[in-house]
Scaffold this active site. Structure first.
Site, mmCIF file in Angstrom:
data_model
loop_
_atom_site.group_PDB
_atom_site.id
_atom_site.type_symbol
_atom_site.label_atom_id
_atom_site.label_comp_id
_atom_site.label_asym_id
_atom_site.label_seq_id
_atom_site.Cartn_x
_atom_site.Cartn_y
_atom_site.Cartn_z
ATOM 1 N N GLU A 41 -30.936 -80.720 12.597
ATOM 2 C CA GLU A 41 -30.689 -79.770 11.514
ATOM 3 C C GLU A 41 -30.456 -78.399 12.121
ATOM 4 O OE1 GLU A 41 -33.328 -77.197 8.319
ATOM 5 O OE2 GLU A 41 -34.050 -79.185 8.891
ATOM 6 N N ARG A 45 -29.497 -69.463 10.012
ATOM 7 C CA ARG A 45 -30.228 -68.220 10.243
ATOM 8 C C ARG A 45 -29.583 -67.356 11.324
ATOM 9 N NH1 ARG A 45 -36.462 -70.518 10.474
ATOM 10 N NH2 ARG A 45 -36.308 -71.870 8.626
ATOM 11 N N THR A 68 -31.728 -74.249 5.633
ATOM 12 C CA THR A 68 -31.757 -72.897 5.073
ATOM 13 C C THR A 68 -30.547 -72.662 4.170
ATOM 14 O OG1 THR A 68 -32.665 -72.275 7.241
ATOM 15 C CG2 THR A 68 -32.463 -70.539 5.622
ATOM 16 N N LYS A 128 -38.229 -82.147 0.840
ATOM 17 C CA LYS A 128 -38.878 -81.477 1.962
ATOM 18 C C LYS A 128 -40.075 -80.719 1.415
ATOM 19 C CE LYS A 128 -37.472 -77.452 3.704
ATOM 20 N NZ LYS A 128 -36.826 -76.402 4.543
#
Length: 209
Positions: A41, A45, A68, A128
């Site tokens: 993943e 960011r 994210t 998650k």
């Protein structure tokens, strides 16, 4: 074992990479794969994230997804870059619906029973749990599994070698998400040997779950 979305099926560890140099992305994914971890993943960011996703997708040696993701634009850019799965920090129905339209599997982030209900109403059964350790870790998963016995929880946030086996021992936890095997400093120093070693150790710990 409760199932993950198809793209992540069979993966017990989802490594989270905050990568600053897209030129190292393929080598980092290869080091993870050499240690037995076949997915990655890439979090949105850093400015290098989308190029890193494309590089890994083009290499074709690892399953690559994006984390994210907080807006539809994030999802579209990641899908265009080659991501095959999406992980979000919270529940956003517009993002969930768009993931379906784009043919991507998605793990929405949850922190409460209310969040889980929202995900279930969207037709998904895998989430998650974030930030897992701060929220209560395995104890919270055990509590949530009572009213939600058919939900798969993928803990993220605070997962480490010290607790990965205990997380994976729970029947509602098919996989964990963590960054310790390929942390930002290891990526910056291009330390493929350590990434591979920590990945092997992580896989061994997952086998103990």
């Amino acid at each position: 074992m409760i199932a993950l979305p198809p793209a992540l099926s069979g993966h017990r560890i989802v490594p989270v990479l905050v990568i600053d140099d897209a030129g190292f992305a393929v080598d980092a994914a290869a080091a993870l794969a050499a240690g037995g971890i076949g997915c990655v993943e890439i979090t949105l960011r850093t400015p290098a994230a989308l190029a890193a996703i494309t590089a890994i997708a083009d290499a074709g040696t690892s399953l690559v997804g994006v984390g994210t993701v907080v807006t539809p634009d994030d999802l579209n850019r990641a899908a265009d870059a080659g991501a095959l799965f999406v992980i979000t920090p919270g529940v956003d129905r517009e993002v969930i619906d768009l993931a379906r339209e784009r043919g991507l599997d998605i793990l929405p982030g949850v922190a409460t029973a209310t969040d889980v209900l929202a995900v279930l109403r969207s037709g998904l059964r895998a989430v998650k749990l974030f930030p897992a350790d701060i929220l209560g870790g395995v104890d919270l998963i055990a509590a949530l599994a009572g009213p939600f016995p058919d939900v798969a929880f993928v803990p993220s946030g605070g997962v480490s070698p010290a607790n990965v086996a205990s997380y994976l021992a729970h029947p509602n936890v098919p996989a964990v998400s963590g960054s310790w095997m390929a942390g930002r400093q290891l990526l910056a120093s291009r330390d493929v040997a350590t990434i591979e070693r920590l990945s092997r150790e992580a896989v061994a710990l997952a086998g103990a779950g």
